[in-house]
Design an enzyme around this catalytic site. Structure first.
Site, PDB file in Angstrom:
ATOM      1  N   LYS A  60       0.834  -1.205   0.000  1.00 48.38           N
ATOM      2  CA  LYS A  60       0.000   0.000   0.000  1.00 48.38           C
ATOM      3  C   LYS A  60       0.871   1.258   0.000  1.00 48.38           C
ATOM      4  O   LYS A  60       0.600   2.223  -0.717  1.00 48.38           O
ATOM      5  CB  LYS A  60      -0.948  -0.020   1.206  1.00 48.38           C
ATOM      6  N   GLN A 104      -4.563  -1.348   9.562  1.00 48.97           N
ATOM      7  CA  GLN A 104      -4.454  -2.692   8.987  1.00 48.97           C
ATOM      8  C   GLN A 104      -5.032  -3.733   9.951  1.00 48.97           C
ATOM      9  O   GLN A 104      -4.646  -3.795  11.108  1.00 48.97           O
ATOM     10  CB  GLN A 104      -2.979  -3.012   8.674  1.00 48.97           C
ATOM     11  N   ASP A 127     -11.125   3.083   4.216  1.00 44.12           N
ATOM     12  CA  ASP A 127     -11.446   1.655   4.162  1.00 44.12           C
ATOM     13  C   ASP A 127     -12.957   1.437   4.041  1.00 44.12           C
ATOM     14  O   ASP A 127     -13.409   0.355   3.685  1.00 44.12           O
ATOM     15  CB  ASP A 127     -10.923   0.943   5.424  1.00 44.12           C
TER      16      ASP A 127
END
Length: 299
Positions: A60, A104, A127
């Site tokens: 990422k 994460q 997200d």
């Protein structure tokens, strides 16, 4: 008869489509920078040293650099307290150069995921997992600020491959908060007729066989066989499962939730694993970060 035996599905190249999207994002980042002297910023928070999480995170961060998004790296030790993690999230919420915050998952056992995720500012929830964003996704006539990356990537693959969704029968295999549930909501927003198949479903194959569109996100290696697929269907395989393979240096290879070889003989379209949905998830994360930045910078 030969034509049926020789059938080959169109392979949806997620890597190539993601690369096209990245180029579009890079151009927009360039424009923002020239016009306003600002670039999008993404904070990626990782807790602990899980190998898979670390490889996702480095991927990422690398992707950010490639399109000109500034990456804010937050690496916290495994034993960090929930309160300290939440405090870090609050700091990032307050930082005007950060337009997206990604924590994460999974988090270590002693930290409550929900408590942490709900502290992320809804304007920075790239997200798309904030309960308010998911709630809006579920409601007719409402739009979330961000759609979750993997589900959004699945629909983008369908759109960019010219596969229509409206009025089609879609079956989603799996009901996770990360993929199954939100992708079914997105498909419904796109006017598909949606069925969700899960571990308590009787005769899943008979339901999957009726689908024009299959989204496989169960986390079961090669669970969906060729004869479960309706001829000509579009199959999007979200699964990434490691199976033993002594011929590989690592000792394993990655396979999806769909038996790819078999599916190719029946389906109209199919995504490979790897190289299908995976690259799209990262591309959508970059797109969400860009959109969040544009909302703020262009105000």
């Amino acid at each position: 008869m030969a034509s049926i035996l020789d059938h080959q599905a169109s392979i949806i190249d997620g890597k190539a489509i993601a690369q096209t999207i990245r180029s579009e994002i890079a151009a927009e980042v360039c424009t923002l920078s020239e016009k306003y002297g600002k670039v999008p910023g993404l904070a990626v928070v990782i807790v602990g040293t899980r190998k898979d999480s670390q490889s996702y995170v480095s991927m990422k961060r690398k992707a950010c650099a490639e399109v000109g998004i500034k990456s804010f790296d937050v690496d916290l030790p495994e034993q960090v307290s929930e309160a300290d993690l939440v405090e870090k999230v609050h700091e990032l919420n307050a930082n005007p150069d950060v337009h997206g915050i990604l924590v994460q998952l999974p988090l270590p056992k002693h930290i409550n995921e929900e408590n942490v995720l709900s502290e992320i500012s809804i304007e920075k929830d790239v997200d798309g997992f904030h309960p308010l964003n998911i709630g809006k996704l579920a409601m007719k006539g409402r739009e979330p600020l961000f759609q979750p990356c993997t589900p959004k990537g699945c629909l983008e693959l369908l759109h960019r491959s010219g596969i229509s969704i409206k009025g089609k029968r879609a079956v989603v295999v799996g009901r996770s908060n990360i993929v199954g549930l939100p992708v079914s909501l997105l498909l419904m927003k796109a006017d598909a007729t949606v069925t969700i198949v899960h571990s308590h479903t009787h005769n899943p194959e008979s339901i999957i066989r009726e689908a024009d569109i299959v989204i496989a996100a169960a986390g079961q290696a090669m669970m969906i066989k060729g004869d479960w697929i309706k001829p000509g269907a579009a199959v999007i395989d979200v699964g990434t499962n490691a199976v033993d393979d002594p011929t590989k240096k690592s000792g394993y290879r990655l396979v999806g939730d769909v038996d790819f070889q078999e599916a190719c003989k029946v389906a109209g379209w199919v995504t490979p694993v790897p190289g299908g949905v995976g690259p799209m998830t990262v591309a959508m994360l970059l797109k969400n970060t860009l959109d969040g930045a544009k909302r703020k910078i262009e105000q």
